[in-house]
Enzyme design. Structure first.
Site, PDB file in Angstrom:
ATOM      1  CE  LYS A  66      57.703  76.983  96.808  1.00  0.00           C
ATOM      2  NZ  LYS A  66      57.810  78.407  97.079  1.00  0.00           N
ATOM      3  CD  GLN A  85      59.902  81.236  96.565  1.00  0.00           C
ATOM      4  OE1 GLN A  85      59.022  80.475  96.162  1.00  0.00           O
ATOM      5  NE2 GLN A  85      60.413  81.116  97.771  1.00  0.00           N
ATOM      6  CG  ASP A  88      52.397  81.142  98.518  1.00  0.00           C
ATOM      7  OD1 ASP A  88      52.870  80.111  99.015  1.00  0.00           O
ATOM      8  OD2 ASP A  88      53.019  81.877  97.729  1.00  0.00           O
TER       9      ASP A  88
END
Ligand code: GUN
Length: 284
Positions: free
Chosen positions: A52, A96, A119
């Site tokens: 990322k 994460q 997300d």
């Protein structure tokens, strides 16, 4: 032999669009920031987060990583998220997953401002997906839709089968296919006649988490087969949920693993972060 849908090609196109828009915004003095929080020492998470970070560099975002210790408390993590919610230089926040067991993932995710939830895991954003009125789409299902679009196959009226019902992939995937007027069936571990249902699919999305779960006898000739799986085989090699060698002999289109959906998940995170920044600055 099936046409291979290249996540490499499609993700590069998506990231290039983001890069060009980011560059244009930079010329107007707008800088885009993504904060990525990783807790503990999960090896797979480290690989994802590094990827990322590289993507951010590629498209021209500022990325800020917060690597927290395995024994971080829920209060400490929530305090960091709240600080980033209030930070105007950060437009997207990603925590994460998975998190260590002492932390309630749901509590943390729902602390992220829905406007920075790149997300699309926050309950508000999940609800918005249900009603088809959304700012963000979860990255993996959104990436799968891009791959399907790249084939030129129209979802409208097609039999679409999603294997897997997770909150992150299966459920939103079904919604996105439904929004494009697919006739959608969600299969899972309790499904009866799985083979027959899959065999009827014009578009088959596998998100099971088991190597070679989808065998050639489950696939209709000419079907679009999308493999969301990310498994290791007996030799430790990365592989998907689909028996690629056999299924590619009958499918019309198929994604490889690696080089398929995984790259799209990363690319769509860049799209969501750009969109979050545009919302923040009120740019259409
Ligand atoms: N862990 C594995 N995939 C993901 C993802 O897409 N987002 C987050 N936040 N964590 C993950």
């Amino acid at each position: 032999m099936a046409n291979i849908i290249s996540g490499k090609v499609v993700s590069a196109q998506v990231k290039d669009r983001v890069r060009q828009e980011t560059l244009a915004l930079k010329e107007q003095g707008v800088e885009i920031g993504l904060a990525v929080i990783i807790v503990g020492n999960n090896q797979a998470s480290r690989v994802y987060v590094d990827g990322k970070k590289r993507d951010c560099e590629e498209v021209g975002f500022v990325s800020r990583e917060y690597a927290l210790a395995e024994d971080t408390t829920q209060c400490e993590l929530i305090a960091l998220v709240e600080k980033l919610n209030a930070d105007d230089s950060i437009h997207g926040i990603l925590v994460q997953l998975p998190l260590p067991s002492q932390i309630d993932e749901k509590a943390v995710i729902n602390t992220i401002s829905p406007k920075k939830d790149v997300d699309a895991f926050h309950a508000e954003n999940v609800g918005n997906i249900m009603i088809g009125d959304y700012s963000f789409l979860p990255c993996t299902p959104a990436g799968v839709m891009e791959l399907i679009h790249s084939t030129g196959v129209d979802v409208c009226g097609k039999n679409c089968v999603v294997i897997g019902r997770s909150n992150i992939v299966g459920k939103p995937m079904a919604m996105l296919l439904l929004h494009e007027n697919g006739t959608v069936t969600i299969c899972h571990s309790k499904t009866q006649n799985l083979k027959d249902i899959c065999k009827n699919a014009d578009i088959l999305v596998a998100a099971v988490g088991r190597a070679k779960f989808v065998t050639v006898d489950m696939v209709k000739e000419g079907a679009v087969v999308i493999d969301v799986g990310m498994n290791r085989n007996e030799e430790g090699k990365l592989c998907g949920d689909v028996d690629f060698d056999e299924v590619s002999k009958v499918a019309g289109y198929i994604t490889p693993v690696p080089g398929g959906v995984g790259l799209m998940t990363r690319a769509m995170l860049m799209v969501n972060t750009l969109n979050a920044a545009k919302m923040f600055y009120n740019i259409k």
